[in-house]
Scaffold this active site. Structure first.
Site, mmCIF file in Angstrom:
data_model
loop_
_atom_site.group_PDB
_atom_site.id
_atom_site.type_symbol
_atom_site.label_atom_id
_atom_site.label_comp_id
_atom_site.label_asym_id
_atom_site.label_seq_id
_atom_site.Cartn_x
_atom_site.Cartn_y
_atom_site.Cartn_z
ATOM 1 N N ASN A 348 61.753 49.420 69.972
ATOM 2 C CA ASN A 348 61.333 50.241 71.107
ATOM 3 C C ASN A 348 60.696 49.369 72.190
ATOM 4 O O ASN A 348 59.538 49.567 72.584
ATOM 5 C CB ASN A 348 60.364 51.334 70.660
ATOM 6 C CG ASN A 348 60.339 52.514 71.611
ATOM 7 O OD1 ASN A 348 60.953 52.482 72.682
ATOM 8 N ND2 ASN A 348 59.614 53.556 71.241
ATOM 9 N N HIS A 380 52.797 59.995 71.051
ATOM 10 C CA HIS A 380 53.808 60.582 70.178
ATOM 11 C C HIS A 380 53.504 62.031 69.819
ATOM 12 O O HIS A 380 54.431 62.774 69.483
ATOM 13 C CB HIS A 380 53.941 59.768 68.884
ATOM 14 C CG HIS A 380 54.783 58.546 69.024
ATOM 15 N ND1 HIS A 380 54.282 57.336 69.446
ATOM 16 C CD2 HIS A 380 56.104 58.329 68.802
ATOM 17 C CE1 HIS A 380 55.246 56.439 69.484
ATOM 18 N NE2 HIS A 380 56.367 57.009 69.091
#
Length: 745
Positions: A348, A380
């Site tokens: 990522n 998140h």
């Protein structure tokens, strides 16, 4: 033929159900089918965006309008009424950007964007807890990254002195407020609205306007007229390679996700009737299967961006174009990494760049790792598994850093011990990743805690012992060896910005991150350093620091051999008068071909795992045959889809600047756009270009006929471009910074 996994259709999904019949045929849920339809459509629309809507043929406004319109259409198709949030969050943030003082705008936008995102995360957990169905939170997470990174770039460009900025912050600093069209096109453009990757605002605007094809100025002005125009390469091989890789990852995910389902890890039979060794194996394999789903999505998204022309960073040492500006994943580097730091850096990557830009480079070093993991967890959502994973990750990364410093040098005496160390650490990293990340996919708190108790918290205990006890009894690598290694590999070491370290007074060349006393192991954005194939140069905060560092370096180099081993060329990025003062000292400085080399050379020699490097070299050698096959067959077949047109930018306007021997106007002068010479973006001259992108000569006008001849002759066109730039440099001494509104203080 494999049987696809059976996905349960989600009743709370609000997107289009037009293709429910197709979902029933292929055995996938309708939300995944809609996602794949949009991404495949985006892949072909990207080719249209690169060829028919090339910046040399149409205006930047048309490109902006097309990109955001398709992006909004994809959003509504996939999410239905929930797409209102795609418009709501960036609209509120744009109001904040335009109304708040630049001194506090970055904090205000971060607070507003994160609050909005967290509210949507909370709502999703209330009505659809634990579901992996396609949801609006995914695009909102990407939009949050975009608006917050833009706000911090505006703060850096409008408020902070240049000498306080790191190299990446200097590169991304914005000194011209975005218009509404530019802003919403950046937020909604179809290439990355569904699955990313993160594109920084400056890179996106330069791409839309076609300015990314020209080498950027290296002195803050124009590179003394010596820059060369970068021709537009074809992304054919990169696109096909990433699409094939995405399909392979999708195949692996569908094949093994039924063999190692994540939900089994919380079942009573698994917890009680299996050994601890099998539990470790299952956790490692289950999390690996889930990773291949992300590989599939990220590689396909990267291919879409590349096919539209976004992502070009220059050429490698073999002259091959590189398309890794916004790549989100390095699959081989992650899977064969031999330490947690390398694994995190290759996973990522867009989010890593975002976290480093917002947090790691702006907080005290002792809190950098903790606060970075904290923001990542909050971004998140609220699932307890996220916080367990990031808390465990922070402990494990710290322990791995200390353990590497304590033990690694003991295995570097022979080739056999080095290879043994690489294999051992690669296996340990695989097990540790499974141990640390299974709560991230399990999501539940008690299920994760129960499994950790079955592991007896063994890796937590080992990590704490490594951090607090082992350094008292085991001596790490001696300072004398570190200094010798630093001098021996100084020419290939990283260049660390003095502004990046709290209290640092000058820039130092180091052999590798392991040799740093403070344990700093972060690398800067490589695309901010090596954007084109022309040799770029490191930028230091002040000429005095460079001269001081250069004198110290020259005193250390007493032999011709050490002079040849140092190939770093340092150049400051400041005013012309400073450049004139440093000119004599620059001749004594070592030479650096590219900032990418300054990171990669010592990393391969001192830090990068030899096992990973050798495996990647073998795999790259094996893929050359495939690339040759693509060149000979596939490229010719799909040339109308992904092959670049060799169109170049039209002449850039320079109003109000007299050019020697110019016939551009009656008084021999050409106007210079203030936005061009300031910190803003340079615009193209498309006044004499028809809709089809071709210039039309005026009958009886020798000048227009001459331009028509140049358009037909590529080499003459390049010469004319360089002559114009040379003439501008001769007349322009200082280029004023232009700010688009009254926010500058």
């Amino acid at each position: 033929m494999i049987e696809p996994p059976k996905f349960i259709d989600n009743d709370s999904y609000n997107g289009s159900r037009t293709f429910t019949w197709l979902a029933d045929i292929v055995g996938l849920s309708v939300d995944l089918v809609n996602f794949l339809i949009c991404q495949i459509s985006a892949l072909f629309l990207a080719s249209l965006f690169r060829s028919v809507l090339h910046p040399s043929k149409v205006s930047s406004k048309l490109r902006h309008t097309f990109a955001l319109s398709i992006g909004l259409a994809f959003g509504y198709f996939c999410f239905g009424p929930q797409a209102i949030h795609i418009a709501g969050l960036p609209a509120i943030c744009y109001i904040v950007i335009r109304t708040q003082d630049p001194r506090i705008v970055q904090r205000a936008v971060l607070l507003v964007a994160m609050s909005y995102l967290l509210c949507i995360h909370l709502m999703r957990q209330l009505y659809d807890y634990g579901s992996y169905a396609l949801d609006i939170t995914g695009p909102l997470m990407i939009i949050t990254q975009k608006v917050t990174s833009l706000a911090f770039s505006i703060h850096d460009g409008f408020v902070r002195p240049e000498e306080e900025l790191t190299k990446a912050q200097k590169y991304h600093a914005i000194r011209k407020m975005p218009t509404a069209l530019e802003y919403f096109s950046y937020v909604w453009h179809f290439q990355s609205i569904l699955a990313g990757p993160l594109v920084f605002y400056k890179d996106y605007i330069e791409f839309v306007e076609g300015y990314n094809l020209l080498p950027p100025p290296t002195n803050g002005n124009i590179d003394n007229g010596k820059g060369e125009v970068v021709l537009e390469p074809s992304p054919t091989k990169a696109v096909i390679r990433k699409v094939i890789g995405s399909l392979v990852c999708a195949f692996i995910f569908m094949k093994f996700v039924k063999i190692y389902p994540v939900k089994d890890m919380k079942e009573e039979d698994f917890l009680e009737d299996t050994s601890m060794v099998y539990k470790f194996w299952y956790a490692m394999m289950a999390t690996t299967c889930i990773r291949f789903k992300y590989y599939h999505a990220w590689l396909l998204a990267d291919a879409i961006c590349n096919n539209s022309g976004l992502g070009f960073t220059g050429y490698d040492k073999d002259g091959q174009p590189k398309w890794d500006l916004i790549s989100n994943i390095n699959v081989l580097s992650f899977e064969f990494s031999t330490n947690m730091r390398d694994a995190i850096q290759n996973w990522n990557c867009g989010t890593n760049r975002w976290l480093r830009t917002l947090v790691y480079e702006r907080v005290p070093k002792k809190y950098g790792t903790l606060l970075t993991f904290a923001l990542s967890a909050v971004w998140h959502g609220f699932y307890p598994g996220y916080y367990l994973t990031f808390a465990t990750g922070a402990i494990v990364v710290t322990a791995a850093r200390i353990g590497r410093r304590l033990f690694r040098h003991r295995f570097q005496s022979t080739q056999f011990t080095r290879m043994f160390y690489d294999i051992l650490t690669c296996l340990i990293t695989r097990v540790t990743l499974g141990y640390a990340t299974f709560p991230f996919v399990l999501l539940e708190f008690m299920g994760s805690i129960n499994l950790y108790l079955k592991f007896y918290l063994c890796l937590h205990i080992i990590s704490l012992v490594t951090i607090f006890i082992l350094p008292k009894y085991i001596r790490g690598e001696s300072r004398s060896r570190q200094n010798n290694a630093t001098v021996r590999l100084a020419g290939a070491g990283n260049v660390k910005d003095s502004a990046a370290t709290e209290g640092a007074s000058e820039t130092a060349l180091v052999a590798g991150n392991d040799l740093k006393e403070n344990g700093e192991e972060e690398e800067m954005d490589k695309h901010a350093q090596c954007k084109v194939n022309t040799p770029t140069q490191q930028q230091l905060p002040a000429a005095e620091l460079i001269n001081k560092h250069t004198n110290r370096t020259i005193e250390q180099q007493t032999t011709k051999q050490s002079e040849q081993s140092n190939n770093v060329n340092l150049r400051p990025q400041h005013h012309p008068e400073q450049l004139l003062q440093q000119q004599p000292s620059q001749e004594k400085k070592p030479v650096l071909t590219c900032a990418r080399d300054a990171v990669s050379v010592p990393h391969d020699q001192c830090e990068m795992d030899q096992l990973s490097s050798k495996l990647k070299e073998k795999l790259e050698a094996e893929t050359k045959n495939i690339e040759e096959f693509i060149d000979k067959t596939v490229t010719e077949t799909v040339s109308g889809i992904v092959e670049f047109k060799n169109d170049l930018m039209r002449d850039i306007e320079f109003p109000k600047l007299k050019l020697p021997g110019s016939n551009a106007s009656n008084n021999g002068s050409v106007p210079l756009d203030s936005a061009t010479v300031g910190g803003g973006l340079r615009k193209r001259n498309i006044s004499s270009v028809h809709d089809n992108g071709t210039a039309s000569p005026t009958p009886g006008n020798p000048q227009s006929e001459h331009h028509a001849v140049i358009e037909e002759n590529g080499s003459a066109f390049l010469k004319k471009e360089i002559d114009v730039i040379n003439a501008v440099v001769q007349q322009a001494n200082v280029l004023p910074a232009v700010l688009s509104n009254g926010h500058a203080k």
